[in-house]
Write a protein that holds these residues in place. Structure first.
Motif, PDB file in Angstrom:
ATOM      1  N   LYS A 129       0.106  12.773  -7.830  1.00 52.49           N
ATOM      2  CA  LYS A 129      -1.363  12.590  -7.685  1.00 52.49           C
ATOM      3  C   LYS A 129      -1.623  11.885  -6.262  1.00 52.49           C
ATOM      4  O   LYS A 129      -2.733  11.003  -6.024  1.00 52.49           O
ATOM      5  CB  LYS A 129      -1.743  11.483  -8.677  1.00 52.49           C
ATOM      6  CG  LYS A 129      -1.540  11.918 -10.052  1.00 52.49           C
ATOM      7  CD  LYS A 129      -1.932  10.995 -11.121  1.00 52.49           C
ATOM      8  CE  LYS A 129      -1.632  11.624 -12.520  1.00 52.49           C
ATOM      9  NZ  LYS A 129      -1.708  10.591 -13.705  1.00 52.49           N
ATOM     10  N   PHE A 130      -0.978  12.431  -5.267  1.00 47.02           N
ATOM     11  CA  PHE A 130      -1.344  11.856  -3.758  1.00 47.02           C
ATOM     12  C   PHE A 130      -0.801  12.728  -2.733  1.00 47.02           C
ATOM     13  O   PHE A 130      -0.013  13.577  -2.781  1.00 47.02           O
ATOM     14  CB  PHE A 130      -0.576  10.786  -3.289  1.00 47.02           C
ATOM     15  CG  PHE A 130      -0.736  10.024  -2.052  1.00 47.02           C
ATOM     16  CD1 PHE A 130      -1.774   9.424  -1.491  1.00 47.02           C
ATOM     17  CD2 PHE A 130       0.242  10.348  -1.078  1.00 47.02           C
ATOM     18  CE1 PHE A 130      -1.994   9.185  -0.237  1.00 47.02           C
ATOM     19  CE2 PHE A 130       0.141   9.945   0.116  1.00 47.02           C
ATOM     20  CZ  PHE A 130      -1.099   9.563   0.749  1.00 47.02           C
ATOM     21  N   ASN A 155       2.452   1.998  -3.175  1.00 44.79           N
ATOM     22  CA  ASN A 155       1.384   2.328  -4.342  1.00 44.79           C
ATOM     23  C   ASN A 155       1.348   3.899  -3.986  1.00 44.79           C
ATOM     24  O   ASN A 155       1.111   4.473  -5.167  1.00 44.79           O
ATOM     25  CB  ASN A 155       0.104   1.603  -4.085  1.00 44.79           C
ATOM     26  CG  ASN A 155      -1.363   2.157  -5.051  1.00 44.79           C
ATOM     27  OD1 ASN A 155      -1.875   2.934  -4.646  1.00 44.79           O
ATOM     28  ND2 ASN A 155      -1.048   1.335  -6.152  1.00 44.79           N
ATOM     29  N   LEU A 156       1.103   4.185  -2.899  1.00 44.13           N
ATOM     30  CA  LEU A 156       0.810   5.648  -2.594  1.00 44.13           C
ATOM     31  C   LEU A 156       2.109   6.305  -2.870  1.00 44.13           C
ATOM     32  O   LEU A 156       2.036   7.569  -3.463  1.00 44.13           O
ATOM     33  CB  LEU A 156       0.711   5.882  -1.199  1.00 44.13           C
ATOM     34  CG  LEU A 156      -0.857   5.241  -0.589  1.00 44.13           C
ATOM     35  CD1 LEU A 156      -1.193   5.493   0.702  1.00 44.13           C
ATOM     36  CD2 LEU A 156      -1.896   5.765  -1.561  1.00 44.13           C
ATOM     37  N   THR A 157       3.328   5.931  -2.757  1.00 46.43           N
ATOM     38  CA  THR A 157       4.695   6.271  -3.083  1.00 46.43           C
ATOM     39  C   THR A 157       4.740   6.738  -4.625  1.00 46.43           C
ATOM     40  O   THR A 157       4.849   7.825  -5.085  1.00 46.43           O
ATOM     41  CB  THR A 157       5.786   5.647  -2.751  1.00 46.43           C
ATOM     42  OG1 THR A 157       5.843   5.448  -1.124  1.00 46.43           O
ATOM     43  CG2 THR A 157       7.231   6.249  -3.041  1.00 46.43           C
ATOM     44  N   GLY A 158       4.283   5.707  -5.543  1.00 49.91           N
ATOM     45  CA  GLY A 158       4.027   5.903  -6.844  1.00 49.91           C
ATOM     46  C   GLY A 158       3.313   7.058  -7.361  1.00 49.91           C
ATOM     47  O   GLY A 158       3.613   7.710  -8.171  1.00 49.91           O
ATOM     48  N   LYS A 159       2.093   7.091  -6.602  1.00 53.71           N
ATOM     49  CA  LYS A 159       1.202   8.108  -6.933  1.00 53.71           C
ATOM     50  C   LYS A 159       1.834   9.680  -6.456  1.00 53.71           C
ATOM     51  O   LYS A 159       1.621  10.669  -7.192  1.00 53.71           O
ATOM     52  CB  LYS A 159      -0.242   8.106  -6.140  1.00 53.71           C
ATOM     53  CG  LYS A 159      -1.127   6.784  -6.716  1.00 53.71           C
ATOM     54  CD  LYS A 159      -2.368   6.750  -5.920  1.00 53.71           C
ATOM     55  CE  LYS A 159      -3.065   5.587  -6.509  1.00 53.71           C
ATOM     56  NZ  LYS A 159      -4.213   5.309  -5.822  1.00 53.71           N
ATOM     57  N   ALA A 160       2.402   9.554  -5.230  1.00 51.88           N
ATOM     58  CA  ALA A 160       3.159  10.729  -4.936  1.00 51.88           C
ATOM     59  C   ALA A 160       4.142  11.434  -5.870  1.00 51.88           C
ATOM     60  O   ALA A 160       4.320  12.469  -6.217  1.00 51.88           O
ATOM     61  CB  ALA A 160       3.792  10.619  -3.727  1.00 51.88           C
ATOM     62  N   LYS A 161       5.040  10.348  -6.597  1.00 51.07           N
ATOM     63  CA  LYS A 161       6.066  10.539  -7.457  1.00 51.07           C
ATOM     64  C   LYS A 161       5.410  11.338  -8.561  1.00 51.07           C
ATOM     65  O   LYS A 161       5.914  12.301  -9.462  1.00 51.07           O
ATOM     66  CB  LYS A 161       6.769   9.552  -7.842  1.00 51.07           C
ATOM     67  CG  LYS A 161       7.656   8.995  -6.795  1.00 51.07           C
ATOM     68  CD  LYS A 161       8.477   7.830  -7.317  1.00 51.07           C
ATOM     69  CE  LYS A 161       9.395   7.200  -6.459  1.00 51.07           C
ATOM     70  NZ  LYS A 161      10.100   5.874  -6.930  1.00 51.07           N
ATOM     71  N   GLY A 162       4.271  10.866  -9.021  1.00 51.72           N
ATOM     72  CA  GLY A 162       3.345  11.542 -10.124  1.00 51.72           C
ATOM     73  C   GLY A 162       2.602  12.749  -9.815  1.00 51.72           C
ATOM     74  O   GLY A 162       1.987  13.304 -10.514  1.00 51.72           O
ATOM     75  N   TYR A 168       0.689  -1.216  -0.036  1.00 47.76           N
ATOM     76  CA  TYR A 168       0.112  -0.106  -0.056  1.00 47.76           C
ATOM     77  C   TYR A 168       0.848   1.216   0.197  1.00 47.76           C
ATOM     78  O   TYR A 168       0.524   2.134  -0.926  1.00 47.76           O
ATOM     79  CB  TYR A 168      -0.975  -0.014   1.238  1.00 47.76           C
ATOM     80  CG  TYR A 168      -1.900   1.019   1.242  1.00 47.76           C
ATOM     81  CD1 TYR A 168      -2.866   1.163   0.188  1.00 47.76           C
ATOM     82  CD2 TYR A 168      -1.954   2.030   2.658  1.00 47.76           C
ATOM     83  CE1 TYR A 168      -3.796   2.165   0.352  1.00 47.76           C
ATOM     84  CE2 TYR A 168      -2.827   2.960   2.452  1.00 47.76           C
ATOM     85  CZ  TYR A 168      -3.894   3.046   1.531  1.00 47.76           C
ATOM     86  OH  TYR A 168      -4.711   4.068   1.556  1.00 47.76           O
TER      87      TYR A 168
END
Length: 105
Positions: A84-85, A75-82, A72
């Motif tokens: 989007k979190f 997943n949130l880290t990937g969104k933050a990189k983009g 989890y």
């Protein structure tokens, strides 16, 4: 944060009185959640130390609702990189639950 995510206190030796203490306690809590050091470091790189710590406290608070804390967080880290979190909507939802303003899922 402590009102929204009171369960983080179980990792503290004493009351959490500052952000520095909160950051230290969440770093300890991340390991107990099964979050690898590489996932933790990636989250800090993507979100910054404060927001990554907030996410750890929120993951801990949501406990049984999350099957894999490490997955989890990644997943949130990937969104933050983009870009989007943000952890703040998550925290506000937990705060509303703690205040009896919303039902816990």
């Amino acid at each position: 944060m402590l009102e929204a995510c009171p369960d983080i206190r179980m990792f503290a030796r004493s009351d959490i009185g500052s952000w520095r203490e909160f950051l230290t306690v969440t770093a300890l809590g991340s390991g107990s959640l099964g979050i690898s050091s590489s996932a933790w470091e990636a989250a800090i790189d993507a979100m910054g130390e404060q927001e990554a710590s907030v996410v750890i406290a929120a993951i801990l608070q949501r406990g049984s609702m999350i099957n894999s804390a490490c997955g989890y967080l990644r997943n949130l880290t990937g969104k933050a990189k983009g870009g989007k979190f943000s952890a703040w909507p998550m925290v506000m939802a937990l705060w509303r639950v703690s205040q009896g303003l919303a039902k816990r899922e």
